[in-house]
Scaffold this motif. Structure first.
Motif, short mmCIF file in Angstrom:
data_model
loop_
_atom_site.label_atom_id
_atom_site.label_comp_id
_atom_site.label_asym_id
_atom_site.label_seq_id
_atom_site.Cartn_x
_atom_site.Cartn_y
_atom_site.Cartn_z
N SER A 38 0.68 -1.33 -0.07
CA SER A 38 0.09 0.02 0.07
C SER A 38 1.00 1.21 -0.04
O SER A 38 0.35 2.30 -0.20
CB SER A 38 -0.87 -0.06 1.23
N GLN A 39 2.21 1.09 0.54
CA GLN A 39 2.99 2.20 0.69
C GLN A 39 2.68 3.24 1.38
O GLN A 39 2.98 4.50 1.16
CB GLN A 39 3.29 2.76 -0.89
N LEU A 40 2.02 2.84 2.34
CA LEU A 40 1.59 3.80 3.54
C LEU A 40 2.69 4.54 4.02
O LEU A 40 3.66 3.94 4.57
CB LEU A 40 0.54 2.88 4.35
N LYS A 41 2.42 5.66 4.57
CA LYS A 41 3.36 6.53 5.11
C LYS A 41 3.11 6.83 6.37
O LYS A 41 1.89 6.84 6.94
CB LYS A 41 3.30 7.93 4.61
N ILE A 42 3.92 7.08 7.14
CA ILE A 42 3.84 7.34 8.81
C ILE A 42 2.96 8.55 8.90
O ILE A 42 3.04 9.38 8.16
CB ILE A 42 5.52 7.15 9.54
N ILE A 60 -1.95 -2.50 9.86
CA ILE A 60 -2.06 -1.19 9.69
C ILE A 60 -1.61 -0.36 10.93
O ILE A 60 -0.75 0.60 10.94
CB ILE A 60 -3.50 -0.73 9.37
N LEU A 61 -2.13 -0.68 12.00
CA LEU A 61 -1.60 -0.09 13.32
C LEU A 61 -0.32 0.01 13.50
O LEU A 61 0.17 0.90 14.00
CB LEU A 61 -2.46 -0.53 14.49
N ALA A 62 0.48 -1.15 13.12
CA ALA A 62 2.00 -1.38 13.48
C ALA A 62 2.71 -0.45 12.48
O ALA A 62 3.91 -0.21 12.78
CB ALA A 62 2.25 -2.60 13.00
N SER A 63 1.90 0.13 11.54
CA SER A 63 2.63 0.94 10.66
C SER A 63 2.59 2.57 11.28
O SER A 63 2.82 3.41 10.38
CB SER A 63 2.17 0.73 9.18
N THR A 64 2.00 2.59 12.28
CA THR A 64 1.95 3.90 12.91
C THR A 64 1.12 5.17 12.28
O THR A 64 1.73 6.26 11.75
CB THR A 64 3.38 4.48 13.40
N PRO A 65 0.00 4.83 11.63
CA PRO A 65 -0.79 5.92 11.15
C PRO A 65 -1.23 7.04 12.33
O PRO A 65 -1.39 6.65 13.39
CB PRO A 65 -1.97 5.04 10.59
N LYS A 66 -1.66 8.15 11.66
CA LYS A 66 -2.07 9.01 12.71
C LYS A 66 -3.44 8.66 13.12
O LYS A 66 -3.81 8.53 14.19
CB LYS A 66 -2.30 10.32 11.91
N ASP A 114 -6.07 7.09 3.03
CA ASP A 114 -5.45 5.76 2.43
C ASP A 114 -6.54 4.76 2.99
O ASP A 114 -6.82 4.47 3.98
CB ASP A 114 -4.14 5.36 2.74
N ILE A 115 -7.09 3.98 1.76
CA ILE A 115 -8.05 2.99 2.07
C ILE A 115 -7.37 1.73 1.87
O ILE A 115 -6.75 1.53 0.92
CB ILE A 115 -9.20 3.07 1.23
N ILE A 116 -7.28 0.87 3.16
CA ILE A 116 -6.68 -0.46 2.88
C ILE A 116 -7.77 -1.41 3.41
O ILE A 116 -8.19 -1.36 4.63
CB ILE A 116 -5.43 -0.60 3.73
N SER A 117 -7.92 -2.50 2.47
CA SER A 117 -9.15 -3.51 3.02
C SER A 117 -9.09 -4.60 2.36
O SER A 117 -8.74 -4.68 1.28
CB SER A 117 -10.52 -2.75 2.52
N ASN A 118 -9.36 -5.64 2.85
CA ASN A 118 -10.00 -6.99 2.43
C ASN A 118 -11.47 -6.92 2.36
O ASN A 118 -11.85 -7.17 3.28
CB ASN A 118 -9.48 -8.27 3.45
N LEU A 119 -12.00 -6.27 1.21
CA LEU A 119 -13.18 -6.09 1.14
C LEU A 119 -14.26 -7.41 1.00
O LEU A 119 -13.71 -8.19 0.27
CB LEU A 119 -13.52 -5.27 -0.07
N PRO A 120 -15.56 -7.10 1.71
CA PRO A 120 -16.38 -8.16 1.63
C PRO A 120 -16.78 -8.19 -0.03
O PRO A 120 -17.14 -7.18 -0.39
CB PRO A 120 -17.51 -7.51 2.48
#
Length: 275
Positions: A38-42, A60-66, A114-120
């Protein structure tokens, strides 16, 4: 210290329910891989749909989002998520149907998400199309869907999988298929393969009114995809053959032969049906 994903689910008596289309991810390394691509940024603001037993939530939480906002329809999972919130106060839990929430309700233009999901899977395509019309709120979308849907999103003109979804996604976003996921990665295993895809909004995106015209034109063209465009698009304008010639499109082409840019060009014309 949290128990493993599977143990946590077991402690709460959570088992997959068909009505929610649930297939749980207990492999944390796979969840971490999804977050990596996802290339998620801190410090990012993230939304996750259908967290379930929270494997991806943890990654996701381990990647330290705001902030991380999750929307979960299954009340059984909310108590499990609440325990995680004790360790991660930046987790916001919403119980409800994601289809009832607009991105404008969850963020502002000043704080893109940023949306990150295993979508239904039963609502995945519907959600994605909604988001494509709200990209002013989005930095990126990284989602897992059925492999056949991801292949349609990324398909090129002239291929069997190329269609309306391909065109809409590619006119609005840069799309990248990241990797496939085998059924055995889930509990219970689904009957189909899955894939992760990342969509990043383009620098210049057509206006919503033009996107809606593209939707109409592609619905008309692909509704009779075996016909030549001079026939399938006649309902758009009685002079459609001359119009196609004027923009260097062969009227004997079929729907899958036109590029997304071709459809955008058509959508920008003053066709009688669209006026």
């Amino acid at each position: 210290m949290l128990p493993s994903i599977a143990q946590h689910a077991n402690q709460h008596g959570i088992h997959p329910l068909k009505r929610y289309g649930q297939n749980f991810l207990f492999d944390f390394s796979l969840c971490e891989k999804i977050v990596r691509v996802s290339q998620l940024k801190i410090g990012a603001n993230v939304i996750e749909i259908g967290p379930g037993t929270a494997g991806l939530t943890r990654a996701i939480l381990a990647s330290t989002p705001k902030s991380l906002t999750v929307i979960e329809a299954d009340y059984r999972c909310v108590a499990l998520l609440a325990e995680i919130k004790h360790l991660y106060p930046n987790l916001c839990i919403i119980q409800g149907d994601a289809l009832n929430w607009k991105l404008s309700d969850l963020t502002t233009n000043d704080h893109k998400i940023d949306i990150i999901s295993n979508l239904p899977y039963q609502i995945g395509t519907t959600l994605l199309i909604q988001w494509l019309k709200s990209t002013n709120y989005i930095n990126s979308i990284t989602v897992m869907l059925q492999r056949e849907v991801v292949d349609r999103i990324c398909a090129k003109p002239g291929t069997k999988t190329y269609g309306r979804l391909s065109i809409l996604c590619q006119l609005i976003c840069d799309v990248q298929k990241c990797f496939d996921v085998a059924p055995k990665a889930f509990y219970p295993p689904p009957k189909v393969y899955s894939s992760v895809v990342r969509l990043s909004p383009l620098a210049v995106i057509p206006e919503i009114s033009i996107i809606e015209r593209v939707e109409l034109i592609t619905r008309t063209a692909f509704g009779e995809r075996r016909k030549m465009l001079r026939s399938s698009l006649r309902s758009l304008d009685k002079n459609i053959e001359d119009i196609l010639y004027s923009i260097n499109i062969d009227p004997e082409s079929r729907a899958e032969n036109l590029t997304p840019t071709d459809y955008l060009t058509l959508a920008n014309l003053k066709l009688n049906f669209l006026s």
